[in-house]
Design a protein around this motif. Structure first.
Motif, PDB file in Angstrom:
ATOM      1  N   VAL A  40      39.036   9.673  35.750  1.00  0.00           N
ATOM      2  CA  VAL A  40      38.447  10.821  36.418  1.00  0.00           C
ATOM      3  C   VAL A  40      37.593  10.343  37.657  1.00  0.00           C
ATOM      4  CG1 VAL A  40      38.676  12.642  34.638  1.00  0.00           C
ATOM      5  CG2 VAL A  40      36.623  11.176  34.755  1.00  0.00           C
ATOM      6  N   SER A  41      37.668   8.981  37.910  1.00  0.00           N
ATOM      7  CA  SER A  41      36.777   8.483  38.866  1.00  0.00           C
ATOM      8  C   SER A  41      37.279   8.523  40.400  1.00  0.00           C
ATOM      9  CB  SER A  41      36.620   7.086  38.448  1.00  0.00           C
ATOM     10  OG  SER A  41      37.578   6.316  38.712  1.00  0.00           O
ATOM     11  N   SER A  42      36.109   8.515  41.240  1.00  0.00           N
ATOM     12  CA  SER A  42      36.810   8.705  42.654  1.00  0.00           C
ATOM     13  C   SER A  42      37.225   7.533  42.972  1.00  0.00           C
ATOM     14  CB  SER A  42      35.298   9.152  43.568  1.00  0.00           C
ATOM     15  OG  SER A  42      34.499   7.882  43.273  1.00  0.00           O
ATOM     16  N   ASP A  43      37.044   6.464  42.300  1.00  0.00           N
ATOM     17  CA  ASP A  43      37.763   5.103  42.737  1.00  0.00           C
ATOM     18  C   ASP A  43      39.253   5.296  42.435  1.00  0.00           C
ATOM     19  OD1 ASP A  43      37.399   2.140  43.565  1.00  0.00           O
ATOM     20  OD2 ASP A  43      38.668   2.338  41.714  1.00  0.00           O
ATOM     21  N   PHE A  44      39.681   5.681  41.358  1.00  0.00           N
ATOM     22  CA  PHE A  44      41.053   5.645  40.985  1.00  0.00           C
ATOM     23  C   PHE A  44      41.845   6.754  41.824  1.00  0.00           C
ATOM     24  CE2 PHE A  44      44.439   7.847  38.169  1.00  0.00           C
ATOM     25  CZ  PHE A  44      45.248   7.250  38.326  1.00  0.00           C
TER      26      PHE A  44
ATOM     27  N   GLN B 256      49.292  10.884  50.362  1.00  0.00           N
ATOM     28  CA  GLN B 256      49.226  11.673  51.484  1.00  0.00           C
ATOM     29  C   GLN B 256      50.030  11.020  52.717  1.00  0.00           C
ATOM     30  OE1 GLN B 256      47.726  10.738  54.681  1.00  0.00           O
ATOM     31  NE2 GLN B 256      46.422   8.943  53.823  1.00  0.00           N
ATOM     32  N   SER B 257      50.100   9.463  52.707  1.00  0.00           N
ATOM     33  CA  SER B 257      51.129   8.982  53.798  1.00  0.00           C
ATOM     34  C   SER B 257      52.285   9.169  53.550  1.00  0.00           C
ATOM     35  CB  SER B 257      50.468   7.644  53.887  1.00  0.00           C
ATOM     36  OG  SER B 257      50.881   6.759  52.569  1.00  0.00           O
ATOM     37  N   GLU B 258      52.719   9.150  52.347  1.00  0.00           N
ATOM     38  CA  GLU B 258      54.127   9.487  51.798  1.00  0.00           C
ATOM     39  C   GLU B 258      54.693  10.987  52.084  1.00  0.00           C
ATOM     40  OE1 GLU B 258      55.553   6.488  51.206  1.00  0.00           O
ATOM     41  OE2 GLU B 258      53.985   5.363  50.712  1.00  0.00           O
ATOM     42  N   PHE B 259      53.848  11.859  51.602  1.00  0.00           N
ATOM     43  CA  PHE B 259      54.222  13.104  51.860  1.00  0.00           C
ATOM     44  C   PHE B 259      54.418  13.405  53.475  1.00  0.00           C
ATOM     45  CE2 PHE B 259      51.827  14.055  47.824  1.00  0.00           C
ATOM     46  CZ  PHE B 259      52.990  13.730  47.170  1.00  0.00           C
ATOM     47  N   LEU B 260      53.520  12.916  54.109  1.00  0.00           N
ATOM     48  CA  LEU B 260      53.711  13.080  55.618  1.00  0.00           C
ATOM     49  C   LEU B 260      54.712  12.444  56.335  1.00  0.00           C
ATOM     50  CD1 LEU B 260      52.450  13.688  58.375  1.00  0.00           C
ATOM     51  CD2 LEU B 260      51.178  11.657  58.394  1.00  0.00           C
ATOM     52  N   ALA B 261      55.101  11.023  55.746  1.00  0.00           N
ATOM     53  CA  ALA B 261      56.464  10.279  56.328  1.00  0.00           C
ATOM     54  C   ALA B 261      57.637  11.389  55.909  1.00  0.00           C
ATOM     55  CB  ALA B 261      56.500   9.051  55.528  1.00  0.00           C
ATOM     56  N   ILE B 262      57.798  11.881  54.878  1.00  0.00           N
ATOM     57  CA  ILE B 262      58.827  12.544  54.337  1.00  0.00           C
ATOM     58  C   ILE B 262      58.994  13.902  55.183  1.00  0.00           C
ATOM     59  CG2 ILE B 262      59.727  14.176  52.524  1.00  0.00           C
ATOM     60  CD1 ILE B 262      58.789  12.285  50.460  1.00  0.00           C
ATOM     61  N   ALA B 263      57.916  14.756  55.329  1.00  0.00           N
ATOM     62  CA  ALA B 263      58.050  15.756  56.266  1.00  0.00           C
ATOM     63  C   ALA B 263      58.320  15.557  57.594  1.00  0.00           C
ATOM     64  CB  ALA B 263      56.476  16.616  56.282  1.00  0.00           C
TER      65      ALA B 263
ATOM     66  N   THR C  81      44.700   6.364  44.725  1.00  0.00           N
ATOM     67  CA  THR C  81      45.871   7.161  44.504  1.00  0.00           C
ATOM     68  C   THR C  81      46.170   7.984  45.710  1.00  0.00           C
ATOM     69  OG1 THR C  81      45.751   7.040  42.039  1.00  0.00           O
ATOM     70  CG2 THR C  81      47.231   8.888  43.105  1.00  0.00           C
ATOM     71  N   LEU C  82      45.284   8.705  45.956  1.00  0.00           N
ATOM     72  CA  LEU C  82      45.570   9.984  47.083  1.00  0.00           C
ATOM     73  C   LEU C  82      45.981   9.507  48.497  1.00  0.00           C
ATOM     74  CD1 LEU C  82      43.219  12.718  45.502  1.00  0.00           C
ATOM     75  CD2 LEU C  82      45.682  12.485  45.635  1.00  0.00           C
ATOM     76  N   GLN C  83      44.976   8.291  48.972  1.00  0.00           N
ATOM     77  CA  GLN C  83      45.292   7.644  50.250  1.00  0.00           C
ATOM     78  C   GLN C  83      46.618   7.017  50.240  1.00  0.00           C
ATOM     79  OE1 GLN C  83      42.930   4.165  50.988  1.00  0.00           O
ATOM     80  NE2 GLN C  83      43.339   3.504  49.093  1.00  0.00           N
ATOM     81  N   ASN C  84      47.488   6.749  49.192  1.00  0.00           N
ATOM     82  CA  ASN C  84      48.840   6.672  49.543  1.00  0.00           C
ATOM     83  C   ASN C  84      49.824   7.677  49.380  1.00  0.00           C
ATOM     84  OD1 ASN C  84      49.146   3.389  49.430  1.00  0.00           O
ATOM     85  ND2 ASN C  84      47.512   3.769  48.118  1.00  0.00           N
TER      86      ASN C  84
ATOM     87  N   ASN D 209      50.588   0.629  46.072  1.00  0.00           N
ATOM     88  CA  ASN D 209      51.413   0.781  47.061  1.00  0.00           C
ATOM     89  C   ASN D 209      52.819   1.374  46.233  1.00  0.00           C
ATOM     90  OD1 ASN D 209      50.203   0.352  49.820  1.00  0.00           O
ATOM     91  ND2 ASN D 209      49.377  -1.438  48.696  1.00  0.00           N
ATOM     92  N   TRP D 210      53.202   0.321  45.379  1.00  0.00           N
ATOM     93  CA  TRP D 210      54.355   0.562  44.777  1.00  0.00           C
ATOM     94  C   TRP D 210      54.658   2.059  44.295  1.00  0.00           C
ATOM     95  CZ3 TRP D 210      55.727  -4.624  41.626  1.00  0.00           C
ATOM     96  CH2 TRP D 210      56.031  -5.556  42.376  1.00  0.00           C
ATOM     97  N   GLN D 211      53.293   2.471  43.554  1.00  0.00           N
ATOM     98  CA  GLN D 211      53.719   3.769  42.906  1.00  0.00           C
ATOM     99  C   GLN D 211      53.990   4.826  43.977  1.00  0.00           C
ATOM    100  OE1 GLN D 211      51.139   6.379  43.132  1.00  0.00           O
ATOM    101  NE2 GLN D 211      49.290   5.295  43.879  1.00  0.00           N
ATOM    102  N   SER D 212      53.044   4.690  44.835  1.00  0.00           N
ATOM    103  CA  SER D 212      53.180   5.824  45.995  1.00  0.00           C
ATOM    104  C   SER D 212      54.786   5.832  46.623  1.00  0.00           C
ATOM    105  CB  SER D 212      52.458   5.872  47.044  1.00  0.00           C
ATOM    106  OG  SER D 212      52.323   4.412  47.810  1.00  0.00           O
ATOM    107  N   GLU D 213      55.116   4.534  46.826  1.00  0.00           N
ATOM    108  CA  GLU D 213      56.985   4.625  47.209  1.00  0.00           C
ATOM    109  C   GLU D 213      57.779   5.181  46.317  1.00  0.00           C
ATOM    110  OE1 GLU D 213      57.699   3.923  50.161  1.00  0.00           O
ATOM    111  OE2 GLU D 213      55.446   3.093  50.903  1.00  0.00           O
TER     112      GLU D 213
END
Length: 227
Positions: A176-180, A189-196, A184-187, A66-70
């Motif tokens: 390169v795993s799907s878990d990582f 995408q929410s930040e990019f949507l909030a900015i837009a 990462t991406l689930q956070n 959560n921190w990294q995406s913010e």
């Protein structure tokens, strides 16, 4: 007004959100611990203590992702708004001011004031560094917290692998795993949507008294005006 009251008034935004952060973090720790206990009991293990949970990779990765995406959101927004605009948004510069702006506008060189920060008046590499310090700090915080997510995420993932009697993954395999990347991406995408959303909604909607909003009566096309 007393010194303490003045301090609380002048720093209210930071203090309130700092307390909200601590409250949310404590709540996350307690609820996450409860979930961990349920999972341990379900699999026939002894319940994990709160101290063990707080020092576990599972808790660390949940916090770090959560921190990294913010911090990524803030870094990108700080840098992007130098060159990109949204006409009518108080979050944007006017189109006529795209770029790094003049020394006069930025109060640099001959335009510094007596109260200007020392490094703003120093010139050379110190002023160059200070003029980029906010973005660089946000970038460093993003990279640090993302690295923490990567390290803790691999540890948590391998714990699950070993519990299922499967092989642990290497650093490269986890990168390169799907878990990582799912974490990462689930956070992101929410930040990019909030900015837009904030950029475009602030063109047409108002919040009286907020510097994040234009004055209620300001025309929609007015840019970089707050009320």
């Amino acid at each position: 007004m007393s010194g303490l009251r003045t301090f609380l008034r002048d720093n209210g935004l930071t203090l309130v959100f700092g307390l909200l952060f601590l409250g949310a973090l404590v709540g996350q720790a307690l609820t996450g611990h409860a979930v961990a206990i349920e999972e341990q009991v379900e699999h026939g293990f002894d319940p994990i203590t709160l101290g063990q949970y707080l020092t576990s990779s599972e808790f660390a990765v949940d916090v770090a992702e959560n921190w990294q995406s913010e911090y990524l959101q803030f870094y990108l927004y700080i840098v992007a708004t130098i060159w990109l605009v949204q006409r009518g948004s108080p979050e944007s510069k006017p189109p006529s001011e795209i770029g790094r702006e003049s020394d006069e506008k930025q109060l640099l060189g001959a335009h510094t004031k007596r109260e200007s920060p020392r490094w703003a008046k120093a010139g050379g590499w110190r002023t160059a560094l200070f003029s980029r310090s906010l973005g660089l700090t946000m970038l460093a915080l993003f990279l640090t917290s993302w690295a923490a997510q990567y390290i803790a995420g691999r540890s948590a993932y391998n714990a699950e692998q070993l519990a299922a009697f499967e092989d642990a993954v290497s650093w490269g395999e986890y990168l390169v795993s799907s878990d990582f990347w799912n974490r990462t991406l689930q956070n992101w995408q929410s930040e990019f949507l909030a900015i837009a959303s904030m950029a475009i909604l602030s063109v047409y909607l108002r919040q009286r008294g907020s510097p994040e909003s234009k004055p209620v009566g300001a025309p929609h096309a007015v840019t970089e005006e707050s009320g």
